[in-house]
Write a protein that holds these residues in place. Structure first.
Motif, PDB file in Angstrom:
ATOM      1  N   THR A 122      97.648  19.237  54.488  1.00 25.28           N
ATOM      2  CA  THR A 122      97.189  18.253  55.472  1.00 25.28           C
ATOM      3  C   THR A 122      97.694  18.567  56.889  1.00 25.28           C
ATOM      4  O   THR A 122      96.928  18.511  57.857  1.00 25.28           O
ATOM      5  N   GLN A 123      98.973  18.893  57.005  1.00 21.54           N
ATOM      6  CA  GLN A 123      99.533  19.117  58.339  1.00 21.54           C
ATOM      7  C   GLN A 123      98.911  20.346  59.012  1.00 21.54           C
ATOM      8  O   GLN A 123      98.630  20.335  60.211  1.00 21.54           O
ATOM      9  N   THR A 124      98.682  21.382  58.208  1.00 27.20           N
ATOM     10  CA  THR A 124      98.040  22.576  58.762  1.00 27.20           C
ATOM     11  C   THR A 124      96.642  22.228  59.266  1.00 27.20           C
ATOM     12  O   THR A 124      96.248  22.645  60.365  1.00 27.20           O
ATOM     13  N   MET A 125      95.896  21.449  58.483  1.00 20.81           N
ATOM     14  CA  MET A 125      94.539  21.083  58.902  1.00 20.81           C
ATOM     15  C   MET A 125      94.557  20.282  60.194  1.00 20.81           C
ATOM     16  O   MET A 125      93.739  20.486  61.084  1.00 20.81           O
TER      17      MET A 125
ATOM     18  N   LEU B 198      91.358  19.368  51.616  1.00 16.99           N
ATOM     19  CA  LEU B 198      91.417  20.724  51.055  1.00 16.99           C
ATOM     20  C   LEU B 198      92.740  21.010  50.340  1.00 16.99           C
ATOM     21  O   LEU B 198      93.004  22.135  49.928  1.00 16.99           O
ATOM     22  N   GLU B 199      93.562  19.951  50.184  1.00 18.19           N
ATOM     23  CA  GLU B 199      94.789  20.086  49.380  1.00 18.19           C
ATOM     24  C   GLU B 199      94.411  20.455  47.948  1.00 18.19           C
ATOM     25  O   GLU B 199      93.395  19.961  47.455  1.00 18.19           O
TER      26      GLU B 199
ATOM     27  N   ILE C 174      82.299  25.963  56.556  1.00 17.01           N
ATOM     28  CA  ILE C 174      82.145  26.827  55.376  1.00 17.01           C
ATOM     29  C   ILE C 174      83.231  26.568  54.336  1.00 17.01           C
ATOM     30  O   ILE C 174      83.395  27.330  53.397  1.00 17.01           O
ATOM     31  N   MET C 175      83.963  25.462  54.539  1.00 18.61           N
ATOM     32  CA  MET C 175      84.914  25.022  53.517  1.00 18.61           C
ATOM     33  C   MET C 175      84.522  23.606  53.103  1.00 18.61           C
ATOM     34  O   MET C 175      83.862  22.885  53.848  1.00 18.61           O
ATOM     35  N   LYS C 176      84.928  23.216  51.898  1.00 18.57           N
ATOM     36  CA  LYS C 176      84.709  21.835  51.448  1.00 18.57           C
ATOM     37  C   LYS C 176      85.653  21.530  50.296  1.00 18.57           C
ATOM     38  O   LYS C 176      86.117  22.442  49.607  1.00 18.57           O
ATOM     39  N   PRO C 177      85.922  20.228  50.094  1.00 18.57           N
ATOM     40  CA  PRO C 177      86.739  19.862  48.938  1.00 18.57           C
ATOM     41  C   PRO C 177      86.009  20.243  47.651  1.00 18.57           C
ATOM     42  O   PRO C 177      84.770  20.161  47.604  1.00 18.57           O
ATOM     43  N   LYS C 178      86.735  20.640  46.657  1.00 23.51           N
ATOM     44  CA  LYS C 178      86.136  21.064  45.379  1.00 23.51           C
ATOM     45  C   LYS C 178      85.088  22.154  45.586  1.00 23.51           C
ATOM     46  O   LYS C 178      84.021  22.150  44.976  1.00 23.51           O
ATOM     47  N   GLY C 179      85.396  23.072  46.473  1.00 19.39           N
ATOM     48  CA  GLY C 179      84.484  24.192  46.722  1.00 19.39           C
ATOM     49  C   GLY C 179      84.745  25.319  45.732  1.00 19.39           C
ATOM     50  O   GLY C 179      85.245  25.097  44.633  1.00 19.39           O
ATOM     51  N   GLY C 180      84.401  26.518  46.170  1.00 18.74           N
ATOM     52  CA  GLY C 180      84.654  27.682  45.332  1.00 18.74           C
ATOM     53  C   GLY C 180      83.578  27.901  44.294  1.00 18.74           C
ATOM     54  O   GLY C 180      82.436  27.489  44.475  1.00 18.74           O
TER      55      GLY C 180
END
Ligand code: MN
Length: 214
Positions: free
Chosen positions: A21-24, A15-16, A88-94
């Motif tokens: 990364t560290q937060t995840m 999700l960068e 409910i999140m994903k890479p290249k979402g939005g």
């Protein structure tokens, strides 16, 4: 059968740059992991409650024995909230939603942008730790609300369709005290397909696919 920490459905770095990364890693492994551990510990001497879905425990908190009620509320809430959050999140979402969720947002808030602004403003105004939600009723109507701590809308008879975590642990490493900036950026990683699935589950009355995994 104890509750389990569900695996993150993508890499810690996926999700960068929206979420670092560290937060995840800390958020999933340590924070969510601790809610699961503490929920299991609270239920240890109540074997009759161990087979229930976490959502079921939250739905009627008054039925939970008083000595573990607060622990179930906080840690059961933490487990259910975060289980939803990763999905409910994903890479290249939005982008823009499709399907019934798009229709109800338009009908209720006028357009997507106005909904996102209202949602983000509500999240920014939540004092201290908590969540901002779009929650719905079985009749399909939806509303924005905020809850403190790990409280889940299920305890108020509402079903959480989407929610954003406004605890500092969700954003502080990257955004520091700038919560509104995190709330605005978060829309870039939302998974509208999954959110639409959750809304359809609510409307059809078949909520099982939307429940936290065990
Ligand atoms: Mn969190």
């Amino acid at each position: 059968m104890a509750f389990q920490l569900p695996p993150l459905p993508y890499d810690y770095s996926a999700l960068e740059p929206t979420i670092d990364t560290q937060t995840m890693k800390l958020h999933h492994d340590m924070h969510h992991g601790t809610y699961v551990k503490n929920l299991n510990a609270a239920l240890e001497k109540y074997s009759n409650l161990q087979s229930k879905a976490a959502e079921e425990l939250l739905r009627d908190l008054n039925s939970i024995p008083e000595d573990i009620r607060t622990a179930v509320r906080n840690n059961g809430g933490g487990h259910v909230n975060h289980s939803m959050f990763w999905k409910i999140m994903k890479p290249k979402g939005g982008g823009d939603p499709n399907g019934p969720i798009a229709d109800v947002i338009k009908k209720t808030f006028g357009n997507l942008k106005d909904f996102q602004t209202k949602f983000s403003d509500a999240g920014a105004k939540q004092f201290g730790s908590g969540w901002v939600w779009l929650a719905g009723k079985p009749d399909g109507s939806v509303q924005i609300l905020t809850t403190p701590n790990q409280d889940n809308p299920i305890s108020q008879g509402l079903f959480p369709i989407l929610g954003n975590d406004v605890w500092e642990h969700a954003y502080y490493l990257k955004y520091n005290n700038r919560r509104p900036e995190y709330l605005a950026a978060w829309w870039n990683v939302v998974n509208w397909e999954e959110i639409n699935n959750r809304y359809e589950s609510l409307k059809s009355g078949h909520l099982e696919p939307a429940l936290a995994s065990r």
